[in-house]
Design a protein around this motif. Structure first.
Motif, PDB file in Angstrom:
ATOM      1  N   THR A 124       0.823  -1.208   0.000  1.00 13.94           N
ATOM      2  CA  THR A 124       0.000   0.000   0.000  1.00 13.94           C
ATOM      3  C   THR A 124       0.854   1.253   0.000  1.00 13.94           C
ATOM      4  OG1 THR A 124      -1.740  -1.165   1.203  1.00 13.94           O
ATOM      5  CG2 THR A 124      -1.814   1.244   1.216  1.00 13.94           C
ATOM      6  N   TYR A 125       1.859   1.289   0.862  1.00 13.75           N
ATOM      7  CA  TYR A 125       2.712   2.465   0.989  1.00 13.75           C
ATOM      8  C   TYR A 125       3.941   2.394   0.074  1.00 13.75           C
ATOM      9  CZ  TYR A 125      -0.059   3.400   5.159  1.00 13.75           C
ATOM     10  OH  TYR A 125      -1.098   3.634   6.028  1.00 13.75           O
ATOM     11  N   ASN A 126       4.168   1.230  -0.523  1.00 18.12           N
ATOM     12  CA  ASN A 126       5.269   1.035  -1.468  1.00 18.12           C
ATOM     13  C   ASN A 126       6.618   1.388  -0.848  1.00 18.12           C
ATOM     14  OD1 ASN A 126       6.371   0.258  -3.931  1.00 18.12           O
ATOM     15  ND2 ASN A 126       6.285   2.338  -4.774  1.00 18.12           N
ATOM     16  N   MET A 127       6.842   0.864   0.349  1.00 23.02           N
ATOM     17  CA  MET A 127       8.099   1.094   1.036  1.00 23.02           C
ATOM     18  C   MET A 127       8.306  -0.009   2.073  1.00 23.02           C
ATOM     19  SD  MET A 127       6.986   4.373   3.406  1.00 23.02           S
ATOM     20  CE  MET A 127       8.623   4.564   4.109  1.00 23.02           C
ATOM     21  N   PRO A 128       9.551  -0.229   2.527  1.00 21.99           N
ATOM     22  CA  PRO A 128       9.792  -1.241   3.555  1.00 21.99           C
ATOM     23  C   PRO A 128       9.038  -0.928   4.845  1.00 21.99           C
ATOM     24  CG  PRO A 128      11.852  -0.608   2.505  1.00 21.99           C
ATOM     25  CD  PRO A 128      10.808   0.351   2.019  1.00 21.99           C
ATOM     26  N   ILE A 129       8.529  -1.974   5.490  1.00 25.19           N
ATOM     27  CA  ILE A 129       7.748  -1.777   6.716  1.00 25.19           C
ATOM     28  C   ILE A 129       8.608  -1.208   7.829  1.00 25.19           C
ATOM     29  CG2 ILE A 129       6.422  -2.985   8.499  1.00 25.19           C
ATOM     30  CD1 ILE A 129       5.488  -4.919   6.349  1.00 25.19           C
ATOM     31  N   ILE A 130       9.884  -1.599   7.883  1.00 22.90           N
ATOM     32  CA  ILE A 130      10.762  -1.066   8.929  1.00 22.90           C
ATOM     33  C   ILE A 130      10.917   0.440   8.779  1.00 22.90           C
ATOM     34  CG2 ILE A 130      12.869  -1.472   7.587  1.00 22.90           C
ATOM     35  CD1 ILE A 130      12.441  -1.858  11.404  1.00 22.90           C
ATOM     36  N   ASP A 131      10.895   0.943   7.536  1.00 25.90           N
ATOM     37  CA  ASP A 131      10.964   2.390   7.315  1.00 25.90           C
ATOM     38  C   ASP A 131       9.676   3.067   7.764  1.00 25.90           C
ATOM     39  OD1 ASP A 131      13.474   2.038   6.278  1.00 25.90           O
ATOM     40  OD2 ASP A 131      12.852   2.162   4.180  1.00 25.90           O
ATOM     41  N   LEU A 132       8.552   2.389   7.553  1.00 26.60           N
ATOM     42  CA  LEU A 132       7.270   2.922   8.040  1.00 26.60           C
ATOM     43  C   LEU A 132       7.282   3.057   9.557  1.00 26.60           C
ATOM     44  CD1 LEU A 132       4.439   1.132   6.003  1.00 26.60           C
ATOM     45  CD2 LEU A 132       4.823   3.593   6.186  1.00 26.60           C
ATOM     46  N   ILE A 133       7.808   2.032  10.228  1.00 30.22           N
ATOM     47  CA  ILE A 133       7.868   2.054  11.692  1.00 30.22           C
ATOM     48  C   ILE A 133       8.777   3.183  12.167  1.00 30.22           C
ATOM     49  CG2 ILE A 133       8.618   0.774  13.731  1.00 30.22           C
ATOM     50  CD1 ILE A 133       7.742  -1.782  12.343  1.00 30.22           C
ATOM     51  N   MET A 134       9.949   3.301  11.567  1.00 27.00           N
ATOM     52  CA  MET A 134      10.889   4.339  11.968  1.00 27.00           C
ATOM     53  C   MET A 134      10.343   5.733  11.688  1.00 27.00           C
ATOM     54  SD  MET A 134      13.426   2.879  13.408  1.00 27.00           S
ATOM     55  CE  MET A 134      12.170   1.754  14.056  1.00 27.00           C
ATOM     56  N   GLU A 135       9.451   5.845  10.719  1.00 25.07           N
ATOM     57  CA  GLU A 135       8.836   7.131  10.404  1.00 25.07           C
ATOM     58  C   GLU A 135       7.722   7.485  11.377  1.00 25.07           C
ATOM     59  OE1 GLU A 135       5.741   8.333   6.999  1.00 25.07           O
ATOM     60  OE2 GLU A 135       7.740   7.931   6.194  1.00 25.07           O
ATOM     61  N   ARG A 136       6.936   6.487  11.770  1.00 26.90           N
ATOM     62  CA  ARG A 136       5.759   6.737  12.603  1.00 26.90           C
ATOM     63  C   ARG A 136       6.026   6.603  14.097  1.00 26.90           C
ATOM     64  NH1 ARG A 136       0.686   6.545  10.225  1.00 26.90           N
ATOM     65  NH2 ARG A 136       0.841   6.923   7.981  1.00 26.90           N
ATOM     66  N   PHE A 137       6.934   5.703  14.488  1.00 25.85           N
ATOM     67  CA  PHE A 137       7.129   5.422  15.911  1.00 25.85           C
ATOM     68  C   PHE A 137       7.583   6.648  16.711  1.00 25.85           C
ATOM     69  CE2 PHE A 137       9.624   3.382  19.451  1.00 25.85           C
ATOM     70  CZ  PHE A 137       8.507   2.953  20.151  1.00 25.85           C
ATOM     71  N   PRO A 138       8.499   7.493  16.218  1.00 23.02           N
ATOM     72  CA  PRO A 138       8.856   8.696  16.989  1.00 23.02           C
ATOM     73  C   PRO A 138       7.658   9.588  17.294  1.00 23.02           C
ATOM     74  CG  PRO A 138      10.469   8.323  15.264  1.00 23.02           C
ATOM     75  CD  PRO A 138       9.351   7.354  15.016  1.00 23.02           C
ATOM     76  N   ASN A 139       6.692   9.655  16.392  1.00 23.15           N
ATOM     77  CA  ASN A 139       5.493  10.457  16.652  1.00 23.15           C
ATOM     78  C   ASN A 139       4.674   9.871  17.799  1.00 23.15           C
ATOM     79  OD1 ASN A 139       6.311  11.910  14.401  1.00 23.15           O
ATOM     80  ND2 ASN A 139       4.925  10.854  13.008  1.00 23.15           N
TER      81      ASN A 139
END
Length: 321
Positions: free
Chosen positions: A82-97
Motif C-alpha cells: 500500500t505504501y510502497n516502502m519497507p515496513i521497517i521504514d514505516l515504523i521508523m517514520e511513525r514510531f517517533p510520533n
C-alpha cells in the motif's frame, strides 16, 4: 542481577516466537486469498496471481512459515504494498510520533495523578479525598473516543483555541507543534492519570501507617521529607507496575487517540493498514508491539531492584522472590 537480566532477555525469544506463530496462523486461516482481499473485488485473476506469487502464498504452508521466521530473525519485515516502502521504514517514520505523544501524556499523568494520590492519602476521608475518588472513577470510566470528540468540539470547534487534527510542524514554530499536541495528550493522559492517582493513594495509605513512618515523624522531621523520603519511596513499587503497563500500551499505539486527532503514529498506521487490507503491515506491527511490551516489562522489573534493594532475584528461574 546480571544473570537475571540475561535470563529475562533469553525468555523474550520464545515469547516473541509464540506471538509470531499465532499471527502467522491467524493471517493464513482467514477465509479467502489474502492477495485477493488486498487487491479488492475489482482485481483481475492475473493481478491476484501475480501478488499471490510475490507474497509467497502459493508455497506450502511450512515453507511460508520458515521464510516468515527467517525474515524476522534478519530484521526483514517485508514491504508494504500500500505504501510502497519497507515496513521497517514505516515504523521508523511513525514510531517517533507515537513516542512524543506517549511521553507527553505520561508526563501529564504523572505530574497530576501522583501528587493527587499523595494528597488524597494525606487527607483521607476529607472533602478533597471524596472529590478525588469521584473524579478518578470518572477518569477511568470515561470512553476515550467520547472524550476526544468532546475536546475537539469544545476547544477546537467552539473556542478555536487548538487545532482539531494533525501533528503540526516544527517548521511553523514550536508553538504550532505544541498546540497540535495538547488535546491528544490530554485525551490520552486521562485514564493513566486516574489510575496513577488511585494506585498512589492506596499504596500511600498502606505505607503511612507503618512504624518507620511514625518513627520519622517522632524525630521531628518535616512532613514533606517524611512523605517524599520515607513513605513515597516504599509506595513506589505498585506504581511502577501500572507505569510499565501504561508505557507499553501507549508505545504500542494509542489507536483511538491517534485516529480521532489524525496523529501520524503507529496506532493510526495499524488502522490505515487494516482499512487498506495490507495484512503484511498488520502482522508485522503486531510483532513490533509485542516486542515493546516485553522490553518495557523487562525494564520495569529491573527498576524494582533500583527502587527497592530488598527485592531478591532468582537467577535460575529468571523471576523474583
Amino acid at each position: 542481577m546480571g544473570k537475571y537480566i540475561l535470563g529475562r532477555i533469553l525468555n523474550m525469544i520464545p515469547t516473541l516466537l509464540i506471538v509470531a506463530v499465532i499471527i502467522f496462523l491467524i493471517t493464513r486461516m482467514l477465509p479467502g486469498n489474502p492477495a485477493a482481499v488486498m487487491l479488492g473485488p475489482q482485481a483481475s485473476a492475473e493481478e491476484i496471481e501475480v501478488l499471490t506469487e510475490k507474497l509467497g502464498l502459493n508455497e506450502p504452508l511450512y515453507i511460508q512459515f520458515f521464510d516468515y521466521i527467517g525474515n524476522l530473525l534478519q530484521g526483514n519485515l517485508g514491504n508494504s504494498l500500500t505504501y510502497n516502502m519497507p515496513i521497517i521504514d514505516l515504523i521508523m517514520e511513525r514510531f517517533p510520533n507515537t513516542v512524543i505523544l506517549a511521553v507527553s501524556a505520561l508526563l501529564i499523568a504523572i505530574l497530576v495523578g501522583v501528587p493527587a494520590g499523595i494528597i488524597a492519602a494525606r487527607k483521607q476521608n476529607s472533602i478533597f479525598d471524596y472529590a478525588f475518588t469521584t473524579f478518578s472513577l470518572m477518569g477511568v470510566s470515561m470512553p476515550i473516543f467520547w472524550l476526544g470528540i468532546m475536546l475537539v468540539l469544545f476547544f477546537s470547534v467552539n473556542l478555536g483555541w487548538f487545532p482539531a487534527t494533525g501533528m503540526g510542524s516544527m517548521d511553523e514554530g514550536i508553538g504550532d507543534f505544541i498546540s497540535h499536541l495538547i488535546l491528544p495528550s490530554i485525551a490520552l493522559a486521562t485514564i493513566p492519570t486516574a489510575q496513577f492517582a488511585r494506585i498512589t493513594r492506596s499504596s500511600m495509605l498502606e505505607v503511612i501507617s507503618q512504624d518507620y513512618v511514625k518513627t520519622a515523624r517522632s524525630k521531628g522531621l518535616h512532613e514533606f521529607f517524611v512523605i517524599c523520603k520515607h513513605a513515597f519511596k516504599n509506595a513506589l513499587t505498585p506504581l511502577l507496575t501500572v507505569l510499565g503497563l501504561q508505557i507499553s500500551s501507549m508505545l504500542g499505539g494509542a489507536v483511538l487517540t491517534e485516529t480521532i486527532f489524525s496523529w501520524p503514529g503507529i496506532g493510526l498506521l495499524i488502522i490505515d493498514a487494516i482499512g487498506k487490507r495490507d495484512f503484511v503491515v498488520v502482522q508485522n506491527m503486531v510483532i513490533f508491539i509485542a516486542l515493546i511490551y516485553v522490553v518495557v516489562n523487562l525494564l520495569v522489573d529491573i527498576s524494582y531492584k533500583l527502587v527497592n534493594p530488598r527485592i531478591k532475584y532468582s537467577s535460575g528461574k529468571g523471576g523474583t522472590k
